[in-house]
Design a protein around this motif. Sequence first.
Motif, short mmCIF file in Angstrom:
data_model
loop_
_atom_site.label_atom_id
_atom_site.label_comp_id
_atom_site.label_asym_id
_atom_site.label_seq_id
_atom_site.Cartn_x
_atom_site.Cartn_y
_atom_site.Cartn_z
N ASP A 241 -3.22 9.56 -7.36
CA ASP A 241 -4.35 9.48 -6.44
C ASP A 241 -3.87 9.46 -4.99
O ASP A 241 -4.64 9.77 -4.09
CB ASP A 241 -5.18 8.24 -6.75
CG ASP A 241 -5.90 8.38 -8.08
OD1 ASP A 241 -7.03 8.88 -8.09
OD2 ASP A 241 -5.31 8.02 -9.12
N ALA A 242 -2.62 9.11 -4.80
CA ALA A 242 -2.00 9.22 -3.48
C ALA A 242 -0.48 9.25 -3.67
O ALA A 242 0.06 8.50 -4.49
CB ALA A 242 -2.40 8.06 -2.57
N ILE A 243 0.18 10.13 -2.92
CA ILE A 243 1.64 10.17 -2.87
C ILE A 243 2.02 9.94 -1.42
O ILE A 243 1.86 10.82 -0.57
CB ILE A 243 2.20 11.52 -3.37
CG1 ILE A 243 1.74 11.78 -4.81
CG2 ILE A 243 3.72 11.52 -3.28
CD1 ILE A 243 2.09 13.18 -5.33
N CYS A 244 2.48 8.74 -1.12
CA CYS A 244 2.78 8.37 0.27
C CYS A 244 4.07 9.03 0.73
O CYS A 244 4.96 9.36 -0.08
CB CYS A 244 2.89 6.86 0.40
SG CYS A 244 1.38 6.00 -0.08
N MET A 245 4.18 9.20 2.03
CA MET A 245 5.36 9.86 2.58
C MET A 245 6.62 9.03 2.40
O MET A 245 7.73 9.56 2.50
CB MET A 245 5.14 10.19 4.05
CG MET A 245 3.96 11.13 4.30
SD MET A 245 4.03 12.66 3.34
CE MET A 245 5.47 13.42 4.06
#
Length: 350
Positions: A241-245
């Motif tokens: 749902d999210a892949i953070c930097m």
Amino acid sequence: MLREDHDLAFMLRYENVAWYENGKVKILDRRVYPTEVKFVICNTHVEVAHAIADMVTQSAGPYTAAGMGMALAAYECKNMGKEDMWKYLEKAAYTLAHARPTTVNRMSQVTRGCLRAAKTAIEEDGKVDEEIFEHTIDSLNRRYSTMEKVAEYLVDMFPHKGNVMTQCFGETIVGMMLRVTKKRNKEIKLFVPETRPYLQGARLTASVAYDQGFDTTVITDNMPAYTMVTKKIDLFTSAADAICMDGHVVNKIGTYQIAIVAKYHGIPYFVTGIPDAEYETISEVTIEERNPNLVLEARGKKNTMEGVKGYYPSFDITPPSLVSGVVTDRGIFVPYDLHRYFEDETGEFY
């Protein structure tokens, strides 16, 4: 109309995710599928937002629903003047994008694209709802084709006659990785944790995999470690749902513990998706907590004594140390070097 959902399971066909037509949006009710095939009919964009919040559709389904909801919003305000119409659509975009807190950034990409389409239609005195609908179909085609590129790299990692464990329901990537696997004549067996409390793995991932002709086994959420040993799992994969930097992965609750177990057993974990440039660090992500009563029941039937408490964070956070690779449409990246993904220009595909 050219569509990229060919040869996919029933629930991945565009009209079976969410569909705008005749001033209404119909959304497949994934809370009851596959035991029932039922559609929720929304008469306003606010009802679409409520359906997203209520988990009528999940995984990437809300992105489709949001686009269709924007078309419905345009239908609702079709008799307004241009200025009032634009204000109405901006407000609708905010409502739909904020239906669930953890995915606001990606949902905002969807609604921004719809607003761009609306602006063009308004300036040219076109039918705004139809323009947004066509834009939504185009964005679906882009997303499906992009995720097929992701699938090509992911399937490279599948051994022939391998055993693959999934988590929750990765929507487009599940269908695409299976379509690519079949195209390459690779054989795999899927082992699918059920994913309480909504059972997306058991009901959705397993249904798509079985629909597309794959050997599919459902396990309960407390079986992954033992299954990895006894069934000789070769690879663990999930969407996000999210892949953070900074390499942290936000996905359905349970992903973190499976990643820990996979690391212990020397099994690679590949997460699929496009890194989220808006999330520089994990501290910027809001983890949604849903109604705790949902963990005290199963499909509407209460399992606990009155007074027993529940706890339901909808997502968990997997640190980069547990991620073998982030599989994108541009190849596989180590989680510590995701900025390299954006060295070439890229556009939004929602």
